[in-house]
Scaffold this active site. Structure first.
Site, PDB file in Angstrom:
ATOM      1  N   ASP A   1     -12.279  -7.963   8.997  1.00  0.00           N
ATOM      2  CA  ASP A   1     -12.291  -9.314   9.220  1.00  0.00           C
ATOM      3  C   ASP A   1     -13.556  -9.935   9.915  1.00  0.00           C
ATOM      4  O   ASP A   1     -14.246 -10.719   9.432  1.00  0.00           O
ATOM      5  CB  ASP A   1     -11.062  -9.754   9.762  1.00  0.00           C
ATOM      6  CG  ASP A   1     -10.431  -9.270  10.913  1.00  0.00           C
ATOM      7  OD1 ASP A   1     -11.304  -8.194  11.372  1.00  0.00           O
ATOM      8  OD2 ASP A   1      -9.609  -9.446  11.362  1.00  0.00           O
TER       9      ASP A   1
ATOM     10  N   ASP B   1       0.809  -1.257  -0.087  1.00  0.00           N
ATOM     11  CA  ASP B   1      -0.009  -0.005  -0.226  1.00  0.00           C
ATOM     12  C   ASP B   1       0.872   1.315  -0.068  1.00  0.00           C
ATOM     13  O   ASP B   1       0.245   2.511  -0.309  1.00  0.00           O
ATOM     14  CB  ASP B   1      -1.056   0.035   1.264  1.00  0.00           C
ATOM     15  CG  ASP B   1      -2.253  -0.255   0.764  1.00  0.00           C
ATOM     16  OD1 ASP B   1      -2.453  -0.790  -0.459  1.00  0.00           O
ATOM     17  OD2 ASP B   1      -3.328  -0.167   1.909  1.00  0.00           O
TER      18      ASP B   1
END
Length: 746
Positions: A459, A147
C-alpha cells in the site's frame, strides 16, 4: 432553478488550519535553533579535545556514537515537520450529489487469508456491512478474496447472503447506521422517531435470524483443521462464484427464507462474488498485493466499476455513508481529474483509552494524515480507501488525455500482452469502453500497473508511485468513524505486525524507488519528505535508540561524562530540547484524543519497537536486498484471547511474547537500572553530580518508563509476567554489555 443552484454549490470544502500551522512553524524554528546549538557542541569536541578544554579525557567512541544518534534523530525531526507544515481539514456535502441514477458504480474488495486467524464470522460481518452501504444496490458489487480457498469462507458467504436479504431491508426501514450486525446487537442504539412497537418486533425477529446465521457459521468453523487449512491455502485451483438465491444456502434454509416475508428481492441486492485465486507452491503469490490485483482483474470482467473500496477482513463499515462522502471528492470537477484515492482513517472498536501497546495509532490518524493531506495527499493505508480504477491501471497524468501503458494505438499484440496479460478478452476491451479492463496476471506490469510487488508494504509503495505519476489523494475524517476494525491487544502480535511493516518501509528505502532520490517524480517536496521519513524511520530510530539505551549508561558506570555539566549554560540547551520535545509529544497526544497515560504508553512502545521491531524489520529488508533472504507474510491473528483482552483493557501489560522481543528490551532495562544505582552511588560517594546529572536523569527516565517490565520481571506472579528464564538471560546479557563496555572505554 433549484437544480442549477445545487450544481453550483461545492461538494466539499478544504480548510487550511492557519493557527495550527503558525504554531507548528514557530515551534519548528525554536527547536531548530536548539538542535543547531547541540550539533555545534558535539562537533566542537573533535576540534577542541586535547587543548585543555572540558572535552579532555573523554573517549572518542562513545562521543561519536551519541553524536550519530543525535544527528539521526535530528534528521527524523526535520522530516517530521513536513506533516506539520500545512495541515488541512475537509468537509463534505453528500446531499449535493447528483441523483442515484447518475452516481458511478463501486466495487468493494474484502481480503481474507486464513480462517484460523481471521474468524469467518468476523469476515462475514464485514461483508454484510459492505453490502449495507447507503448506495444504489445495482451499483454496488462486493468481492471477497479468500487466499486460503477455504470452504468455510465460501459457505459463510452463502449464509451471509441469505441473512442480508432480511438485514438490509431492516436497516433501511429503521434508519440503522451501524450496518455490521455484530456491532449493532452489541450495543443498544437509539432509533427515535419510529414506531417503537413495530421496531421492537422487527428487531426481535432480525436478532433471531442473526443468532441462527451466527450459529451456523460458528458450527462450520469449529471443524477447521489448521494444518489442513495451511496445506490447502498453498495449493488450490481458482474459484469465482457469484452468490445468489440459487446457491445461497442449503435447500432447507433457502425454503424457509423464500416463504418468509420481509426478505429483499434478489434484484435489489448488491452483487456478491467469492474469489479464490489459484495458488501453487512453486508460484509467487505476492501476498495481499497479488490478491487485490486478481480482484481488479475479476471485477473488470463482471462489473468493471470505475471506483473501488478496499477493506481488511476485520474492518467493517461503521457508517453507511462513506461511499457518498468519497464521491463528494471523486465527482468534484475541480479535483476529480487528478484524484487517485480518498483515504479514510483506521479506527478500532476494541481499542482502549490507555492503549498500552500503542496500537490505536491516534496521533497518526488525527494529526499526521491531515498534515500530509495539505502536502499533496495521505499515504495509501491498505484499507478504507476509495480508489479510481484508471489510477491503479498505471495511468500517467499528462497535459493531454490519460495514457495507459502499452494501451496506445499502434502497439503490437505482444506489447499489450506484456503489460496487461495474455487474456484476449481483456485486450479487446481496453479501448472499447469508458474504463479499460486490463488483466492483472502478468509479471511484466509490476512497475506500472496494479498494486506493486516490490515491497511487502504494497500500500505504501503503490501510493508513493501514484503520487510520483502526478496523482493526488485526500483524507476524509468525519466525526463518526466510517470504518472500525480490530486492533492487536497483545504485545507479541503488535511487535510482530510492526516488524513486517518496518521491513516493507526499509525495502523501499534501499531500492531505486527511495523517495529521496527517485526521479522523475511529479511530487512536492513536502510529500517527498513525508514518504522519505516513513521509508527511513526504522533505519534511523533503531541505531539511535540502541545507542541512547547503552552508551550513556555504560559511561555513567565508568564515570565518563557525555553531556554538559549542570553549571554550564549548554546544559540549559539540553534540558530545553528535552522539555520542548516532551511538551510537544504530550500536546500531540492530547490533541489526538489521548491522555497522559496513553502518552506514557506510547513512549514505552516507541522505545520497545525501536529496540526490536525496527531492528528486525531493517535486518529482514537488508537481507532481502542482498539476495540472502525472502520476505514472508503471516496474517495478524484476529482471534481474541479473552484473558489478554481483559488485561489490555485493565491497562496491565501481558509479556507472553517471544524471547526475540523480550530479551533485548529486558537487557536494556536491567542495564539502565544498574547504571542508575551505580550512578547514584557514585554521585553520593564521589560528588560528581554536576558532571553526570544528565546521564543519571536519562537512566532514571528509562527506568521510570520501563516500570511495567521491571514489575513483570521482579514482582508479578501471574501468567502475564516475564518468565524467570528470560529475566536471567537478560541479566546475563546486560552483565556482558557492562564488561565489554568497560573494556572498550578503559
Amino acid at each position: 432553478m433549484v437544480s442549477m443552484v445545487q450544481n453550483a454549490l461545492p461538494l466539499n470544502l478544504c480548510q487550511f488550519n492557519e493557527s495550527r500551522a503558525i504554531f507548528n512553524r514557530v515551534y519548528a524554528f525554536i527547536h531548530f535553533l536548539t538542535l543547531a546549538t547541540l550539533v555545534y557542541y558535539r562537533a566542537a569536541f573533535f576540534f577542541q579535545r586535547g587543548r585543555g578544554s572540558e572535552y579532555d579525557g573523554i573517549p572518542v567512541l562513545p562521543w561519536l556514537l551519541i553524536f550519530v544518534a543525535e544527528l539521526l534523530l535530528s534528521f527524523v525531526w526535520v522530516l517530521l515537520q513536513s506533516f506539520r507544515w500545512k495541515p488541512v481539514t475537509r468537509t463534505v456535502f453528500p446531499e449535493r450529489l447528483p441523483e442515484d441514477e447518475k452516481l458511478p458504480a463501486i466495487d468493494v474488495f474484502v481480503c481474507t487469508a486464513d480462517p484460523t486467524k481471521e474468524p469467518t464470522i468476523n469476515v462475514m460481518n464485514t461483508v454484510i456491512s459492505a453490502m449495507g452501504l447507503d448506495y444504489p444496490s445495482d451499483k454496488l458489487h462486493v468481492y471477497v478474496s479468500d487466499d486460503a480457498g477455504a470452504s468455510v469462507t465460501l459457505n459463510g458467504m452463502k449464509e451471509a447472503w441469505s441473512f442480508a436479504k432480511f438485514w438490509l431491508p431492516f436497516c433501511s426501514k429503521h434508519g440503522v447506521k451501524t450496518r455490521c450486525p455484530e456491532a449493532y446487537f452489541f450495543e443498544d442504539y437509539d432509533v427515535g422517531g419510529v414506531n417503537q412497537d413495530e421496531f421492537i418486533r422487527d428487531r426481535t425477529k432480525i436478532k433471531e435470524k442473526y443468532d441462527t446465521f451466527k450459529e451456523r457459521v460458528l458450527r462450520a468453523s469449529e471443524s477447521l483443521d489448521a494444518r489442513h487449512v495451511k496445506m490447502v491455502s498453498q495449493d488450490h485451483p481458482p474459484i469465482v462464484q457469484v452468490i445468489n438465491a440459487r446457491n445461497g444456502t442449503d435447500g432447507a434454509a433457502a425454503a424457509v427464507d423464500e416463504e418468509e416475508e420481509g426478505g429483499e428481492d434478489d434484484a435489489n441486492m448488491p452483487l456478491l462474488v467469492y474469489v479464490a485465486r489459484e495458488k501453487r507452491p512453486a508460484n509467487p503469490t505476492h501476498f495481499k498485493a497479488g490478491a487485490l490485483n486478481v480482484l481488479f482483474r475479476v471485477s473488470a470482467m463482471i462489473s468493471n466499476s470505475p471506483y473501488s473500496l478496499s477493506l481488511d477482513c476485520d474492518m467493517y463499515c461503521n457508517d453507511p455513508s462513506s461511499a457518498r462522502q468519497a464521491m463528494c471528492f471523486h465527482l468534484d470537477p475541480s479535483i476529480s481529474s487528478s484524484l487517485a484515492f480518498v483515504q479514510f482513517p483506521q479506527k478500532f472498536h476494541n481499542g482502549s483509552l490507555s492503549d498500552i501497546y500503542d496500537s490505536v495509532m491516534r496521533t497518526g490518524m488525527e494529526l499526521i494524515f491531515p498534515g500530509m493531506d495539505g502536502a499533496g495527499g495521505p499515504f495509501l493505508c491498505g484499507t478504507n480507501f476509495y480508489m479510481k480504477r484508471k489510477a491503479i491501471y498505471g495511468t500517467e497524468l499528462n497535459k493531454g488525455p490519460p495514457q495507459y501503458p502499452a494501451a496506445r494505438p499502434g502497439n503490437s499484440l505482444k506489447e499489450l500482452r506484456l503489460t496487461f496479460g495474455t487474456s484476449n478478452e481483456f485486450i479487446k476491451s481496453i479501448n472499447q469502453i469508458q474504463e479499460p479492463k486490463p488483466s492483472l496476471e502478468s509479471e511484466q506490469f509490476d512497475s506500472r500497473v496494479g498494486f506493486l510487488y516490490h515491497s511487502v508494504l504494497e500500500d505504501f509503495f503503490t501510493g508513493f508511485t501514484l503520487h510520483c505519476k502526478g496523482w493526488k489523494s485526500v483524507y476524509c475524517n468525519p466525526a463518526r468513524a466510517q470504518f472500525l476494525g480490530t486492533t492487536t491487544t497483545n504485545l507479541n502480535e503488535s511487535l510482530f505486525q510492526n516488524s513486517r511493516w518496518f521491513a516493507g518501509m526499509v525495502e523501499v528505502a534501499l531500492s531505486k524507488y527511495c523517495p529521496f532520490f527517485y526521479l522523475p517524480a511529479k511530487i512536492s517536496l513536502l510529500s517527498r519528505m513525508s514518504y522519505g521519513l516513513v521509508a527511513v524511520w526504522p533505519l534511523c530510530l533503531s541505531p539511535s535508540l540502541w545507542f541512547f539505551a547503552l552508551v550513556p549508561q555504560l559511561c555513567l558506570i565508568c564515570g565518563i561524562p557525555l553531556y554538559p555539566a549542570v553549571s554550564s549554560p549548554l546544559f540549559l540547551v539540553i534540558a530545553f530540547i528535552f522539555m520542548l520535545s516532551t511538551a510537544r509529544n504530550v500536546y500531540d497526544g492530547l490533541s489526538a484524543g489521548g491522555c497522559i497515560v496513553s502518552w506514557c504508553n506510547g513512549e514505552r512502545m516507541w522505545m520497545t519497537k525501536s529496540l526490536t521491531s525496527h531492528l528486525y524489520g531493517s535486518f529482514d529488508a537488508i537481507m532481502k536486498t542482498l539476495g540472502v533472504g525472502q520476505t514472508s507474510f503471516t496474517p495478524t491473528n484476529k482471534v481474541i484471547d479473552e484473558q489478554q483482552e481483559k488485561r489490555y483493557h485493565m491497562g496491565i501489560y501481558d509479556f507472553q511474547a517471544s524471547n526475540i522481543y523480550l530479551i533485548p528490551v529486558g537487557s536494556a532495562v536491567i542495564l539502565n537500572l544498574a547504571s542508575l544505582l551505580v550512578g547514584l552511588a557514585r554521585v553520593i560517594t564521589v560528588g560528581s553530580w554536576n558532571e553526570l546529572f544528565a546521564q543519571l536523569f536519562l537512566s532514571a527516565y528509562v527506568v521510570f518508563m520501563s516500570y511495567p517490565m521491571i514489575e513483570a520481571m521482579l514482582l508479578r506472579k501471574d501468567s502475564g509476567r516475564v518468565p524467570p528464564s528470560t529475566t536471567l538471560i537478560s541479566a546475563v546479557s546486560a552483565l556482558v554489555a557492562v564488561v565489554v563496555g568497560a573494556f572498550l572505554l578503559n
